[in-house]
Structure formats: structure tokens, C-alpha cells
Design a protein around this motif. Structure first.
Motif, PDB file in Angstrom:
ATOM      1  N   ASP A 184      27.929  38.761  42.523  1.00  0.00           N
ATOM      2  CA  ASP A 184      28.722  36.852  42.852  1.00  0.00           C
ATOM      3  C   ASP A 184      29.827  36.859  41.615  1.00  0.00           C
ATOM      4  O   ASP A 184      29.778  36.468  40.774  1.00  0.00           O
ATOM      5  N   THR A 185      30.948  36.518  42.460  1.00  0.00           N
ATOM      6  CA  THR A 185      31.919  36.130  41.530  1.00  0.00           C
ATOM      7  C   THR A 185      32.186  34.042  41.113  1.00  0.00           C
ATOM      8  O   THR A 185      32.684  34.255  40.467  1.00  0.00           O
ATOM      9  N   GLY A 186      31.330  34.035  41.036  1.00  0.00           N
ATOM     10  CA  GLY A 186      29.954  31.917  40.515  1.00  0.00           C
ATOM     11  C   GLY A 186      30.110  32.923  39.742  1.00  0.00           C
ATOM     12  O   GLY A 186      30.060  31.777  38.290  1.00  0.00           O
ATOM     13  N   GLY A 190      28.808  39.266  37.581  1.00  0.00           N
ATOM     14  CA  GLY A 190      28.873  39.106  39.162  1.00  0.00           C
ATOM     15  C   GLY A 190      30.375  39.354  38.674  1.00  0.00           C
ATOM     16  O   GLY A 190      31.319  40.613  39.915  1.00  0.00           O
ATOM     17  N   MET A 191      31.701  39.393  38.035  1.00  0.00           N
ATOM     18  CA  MET A 191      32.634  39.126  37.689  1.00  0.00           C
ATOM     19  C   MET A 191      32.792  40.861  37.824  1.00  0.00           C
ATOM     20  O   MET A 191      33.678  41.512  37.910  1.00  0.00           O
ATOM     21  N   LEU A 192      32.523  41.119  36.365  1.00  0.00           N
ATOM     22  CA  LEU A 192      32.227  42.525  35.245  1.00  0.00           C
ATOM     23  C   LEU A 192      31.415  43.564  36.585  1.00  0.00           C
ATOM     24  O   LEU A 192      32.299  44.474  36.766  1.00  0.00           O
ATOM     25  N   GLU A 221      43.779  39.636  43.934  1.00  0.00           N
ATOM     26  CA  GLU A 221      44.806  38.986  43.768  1.00  0.00           C
ATOM     27  C   GLU A 221      45.151  37.024  44.602  1.00  0.00           C
ATOM     28  O   GLU A 221      45.824  36.163  43.614  1.00  0.00           O
ATOM     29  N   ARG A 222      44.983  37.039  46.348  1.00  0.00           N
ATOM     30  CA  ARG A 222      44.886  35.430  45.881  1.00  0.00           C
ATOM     31  C   ARG A 222      43.648  34.726  45.655  1.00  0.00           C
ATOM     32  O   ARG A 222      43.832  33.157  45.782  1.00  0.00           O
ATOM     33  N   ARG A 223      42.854  35.430  45.155  1.00  0.00           N
ATOM     34  CA  ARG A 223      41.724  34.702  44.353  1.00  0.00           C
ATOM     35  C   ARG A 223      42.473  33.955  42.494  1.00  0.00           C
ATOM     36  O   ARG A 223      42.290  32.776  42.489  1.00  0.00           O
ATOM     37  N   SER A 233      39.046  37.278  37.748  1.00  0.00           N
ATOM     38  CA  SER A 233      40.114  37.690  38.821  1.00  0.00           C
ATOM     39  C   SER A 233      40.841  38.470  37.846  1.00  0.00           C
ATOM     40  O   SER A 233      41.329  39.740  38.629  1.00  0.00           O
ATOM     41  N   TRP A 234      41.769  37.979  36.305  1.00  0.00           N
ATOM     42  CA  TRP A 234      43.051  39.040  36.042  1.00  0.00           C
ATOM     43  C   TRP A 234      42.368  40.074  35.778  1.00  0.00           C
ATOM     44  O   TRP A 234      43.136  41.577  36.191  1.00  0.00           O
ATOM     45  N   ALA A 235      41.085  40.298  35.627  1.00  0.00           N
ATOM     46  CA  ALA A 235      40.964  41.647  34.779  1.00  0.00           C
ATOM     47  C   ALA A 235      39.753  42.827  36.217  1.00  0.00           C
ATOM     48  O   ALA A 235      40.962  43.547  35.950  1.00  0.00           O
ATOM     49  N   VAL A 236      40.188  42.144  36.982  1.00  0.00           N
ATOM     50  CA  VAL A 236      39.878  43.232  38.923  1.00  0.00           C
ATOM     51  C   VAL A 236      41.104  43.558  38.889  1.00  0.00           C
ATOM     52  O   VAL A 236      41.544  44.258  38.909  1.00  0.00           O
ATOM     53  N   VAL A 237      41.694  42.341  39.073  1.00  0.00           N
ATOM     54  CA  VAL A 237      43.268  42.968  39.553  1.00  0.00           C
ATOM     55  C   VAL A 237      44.470  44.112  38.133  1.00  0.00           C
ATOM     56  O   VAL A 237      44.752  44.885  39.160  1.00  0.00           O
ATOM     57  N   ARG A 238      43.406  44.142  37.470  1.00  0.00           N
ATOM     58  CA  ARG A 238      44.025  44.997  36.715  1.00  0.00           C
ATOM     59  C   ARG A 238      44.104  46.298  36.945  1.00  0.00           C
ATOM     60  O   ARG A 238      43.590  47.179  36.772  1.00  0.00           O
TER      61      ARG A 238
END
Length: 379
Positions: A184-186, A190-192, A221-223, A233-238
Motif C-alpha cells: 500500500d503506497t499510501g 506500505g512504502m517501507l 522514479e516517476r512516482r 519513494s526517494w528511499a525506494v529509489v535509493r
């Protein structure tokens, strides 16, 4: 136990739901036993157990997690009195956590995943935990255990790491991919979960997973581009950039440094994450937001500096982010430097520049580090 002034251990039973997996902790126990030079027979004799119990623990057939808490603490205290270093006992404790995670993944069908209950959604994992989870796939021993075992005179082929069967390995990575896609990206948890499942899936070295990681990275990256600045999302991209670098795509990591470490908030977030990853932030974190909520002055930076200096070499797939983080750390916290660390860092930076492998930006940053060291030395 029958010596060392302790009583006999009894192999009790624990919670079956959490005790089905034991290969990682069993292998760590095996390494610990071999570090003492004892055979399984002698080890079992001193513990007051049948040798088949020790064999079952070490193989994972009788998971350590399935024994009672009292039995485990007795075992741990006996190992401590035997002279086993505390760093190895910490590895044993963390291996139980790793087994709990692996057991959860192997015991859950990808199509029936409940992302809200997933272990990777409950805390920000650390390097010791991740190294243990990755061990069956990378065959690389955690740094705290490298070179530990003495051996006990056995002949023939000997396993050098915990292992999973091919179908278990396929299930493990399929589970993580499904989890990352369904998270769940909200929600912060969920993002973790998305980030950590994405990262751990990167220990699969197949072309299929490399393609999946690339697609996930582009989507994130788009998100992130729609929000700007630091976001979960920055953490996911990292993490994704690091995974791809490990698989040979250094350009993605260079892009992340150039584009997504361009402001002070993200620079501090990167440093805070490194400090937590390496144990300089002692408190467990429950969400990636700690990266921007934590004040950098709560950690010293000495362990971070030592670690990064040791990783400054052309063979390291993370060379560019190591160089950049060293540059940021020296600029932000010059107080972490003493004469010994300055010498080590200066020598490593010069050697890396001579190898001419680092990106143009990394070369400029290493030159800036060398200049700063000279100025500090003169002062």
C-alpha cells in the motif's frame, strides 16, 4: 551442561508457527561451535545433550527457534562463559530474526500475501539482519563472522553457507516481488515494505529479476518526480539504485547521486540511513521517515567513516555512493576525523583516484576530500 559450573540443557519445544525455519541460526551455531575447536560430540557432551540434538540444531532440522526461551538463554550463557565473543552471540540472536523472516516467506504463498502483516513492514532492517538473510544466496559470510570457524578435522565436502533448495529460492523471490508490487503506497509501512522487499529481491542474480528491478525503479522514479524532494519513494529509489549497482548497473547509482542527492535534506537523509544501517543509531526505527526526522548530531560518525574508508576501492559496485557519502560526511562532520582516520582516508582516496574507475563526479569529490584533509592537517 555438565561442566563450566552450569546445569544440563533440555531441548524444549517452542511455538510451531514461528519455529519451522532454522537453517541460518543453525549454521551460525555451527560456526560458533567450530570457532571453539569442538566437535559436535564434545559440544553435545558438555551441554548434556544427545549429539543428534546438536546435529539437528546445526542443520536446521530442529530449529533453534522451536526450543524454549529458557533453553536458548541457557545455551547463550554457556557459550558466553566458554569465551565465545559477544559479536558472535549477537549474530546468533539476529539469525533467529532472519530465520523468522525466511520462514514467513517460505510459508506464505505469493498469491495469499497479507502485506499489512509482513515482517518487512514492521521495522527498518539493518545490515547485520540483511547480511544473514542474503547469506544463502550470495554465499558471502557476514563480515562479523568471516574467518571465524577453525574447523574440527572433518573430511569431504563441507557447506560454506546456509542453503535453500532451488524451488525454495524461486518461491522466496517470487514472494518478495509480489509483496513489493502489492504494498500500500499510501501508507508509511506500505512504502517501507515496498522498499525492503524490492531491496532483498535484488539478491537474486537472475536476468529476470534484474529486468523486474529495472521496471520497478522506473515506476518509482516517476512516482517520486511528481512529489519532489524527500518522500518515501526517494528511499525506494535509493535502495533500488543500490540493488541495480550490485547487479552491474552503476549508471543508475550515479544518476541517483547526481539528481536525487542534490539538496541538503536528501543529503542528510542519506547520511542518517548509513548511520542506522551500520549501527551508529542504536534504536530500532519503524518507518523510513526517520531519515529526515533524525538529527545528524545524535550519531558520532566514526564507525561510518571507518566503514566507508574500507569500502573505497574500484572493485566495490557502490564505489560512487561511497565516495559521495565520504565527501558529505567530511564536509558536514569534520570532527569525526583524527590523525589515524585522516591517514587511512587520504591513502584510500589517492589510491582510488589512481585507479581511475570512479565517475567524474566521484573523482571531484575525492579530490575535495583530499584537499579538506590537507587543510585540517595544516590547521
Amino acid at each position: 551442561m555438565t561442566s563450566q559450573g552450569a546445569g544440563t540443557l533440555t531441548a524444549g519445544r517452542g511455538n510451531a508457527e514461528h519455529g519451522r525455519e532454522g537453517r541460518i541460526s543453525g549454521y551460525v551455531l555451527k560456526v560458533i561451535r567450530e570457532s571453539t575447536g569442538m566437535t559436535q560430540e564434545r559440544f553435545a557432551e558438555l551441554l548434556g545433550l544427545d549429539v543428534t540434538t546438536v546435529q539437528g540444531w546445526e542443520s536446521g532440522r530442529r530449529p533453534l527457534m522451536a526450543i524454549s526461551t529458557g533453553t536458548y538463554l541457557s545455551l547463550r550463557h554457556w557459550l558466553l562463559r566458554l569465551g565465545v565473543p559477544s559479536r558472535l552471540l549477537f549474530q546468533l540472536d539476529m539469525a533467529l530474526e532472519a530465520d523468522r523472516f525466511v520462514g514467513h516467506v517460505l510459508g506464505t504463498e505469493p498469491g495469499k500475501v497479507r502485506t499489512e502483516d509482513h515482517p518487512l513492514a514492521s521495522w527498518v532492517i539493518t545490515r547485520p539482519f540483511t547480511d544473514l538473510v542474503a547469506w544463502p544466496f550470495t554465499r558471502t559470510a557476514p563480515s562479523a563472522m568471516a574467518g571465524t570457524a577453525r574447523g574440527t578435522g572433518r573430511r569431504g565436502p563441507v557447506a560454506t553457507s546456509p542453503s535453500l533448495l532451488p524451488d525454495e529460492r524461486a518461491h522466496f523471490f517470487e514472494h518478495l516481488k509480489v509483496v513489493a508490487e502489492r504494498a500500500d503506497t499510501g501508507r508509511a509501512d506500505g512504502m517501507l515494505l515496498r522498499r525492503q522487499a524490492h531491496y532483498v529481491a535484488g539478491f537474486d542474480d537472475t536476468a529476470e529479476t534484474a529486468d523486474w528491478l529495472t521496471a520497478m525503479q522506473r515506476a518509482e522514479e516517476r512516482r517520486m518526480s511528481r512529489a519532489g524532494g524527500w518522500t518515501p519513494s526517494w528511499a525506494v529509489v535509493r535502495s533500488g539504485a543500490h540493488s541495480l549497482a550490485r547487479l552491474g548497473d552503476r549508471e543508475g547509482l550515479q544518476h541517483f547521486i547526481r539528481v536525487h542527492l542534490a539538496d541538503e535534506v536528501c543529503e542528510v537523509a542519506n547520511l542518517n540511513y548509513w548511520a542506522y544501517w551500520l549501527g551508529e543509531v542504536g534504536e530500532p526505527q519503524l518507518a523510513d521517515t526517520f531519515m529526515i526526522e533524525l538529527r545528524p548530531d545524535v550519531w558520532r560518525g566514526t564507525e561510518l567513516l571507518r566503514h566507508l574508508t574500507g569500502k573505497l576501492n574500484s572493485a566495490n559496485p557502490y564505489l560512487d555512493v561511497v565516495a559521495h557519502t565520504l565527501w558529505a560526511l567530511v564536509m558536514l562532520r569534520p570532527s569525526t576525523l583524527d590523525s589515524q582516520t585522516m591517514d587511512a582516508l587520504g591513502n584510500a582516496a589517492v589510491r582510488t583516484l589512481d585507479e581511475a574507475i570512479a565517475s567524474a563526479q566521484s573523482q571531484r569529490e575525492l579530490e575535495a576530500v583530499i584537499y579538506a584533509l590537507r587543510m585540517i592537517h595544516r590547521g
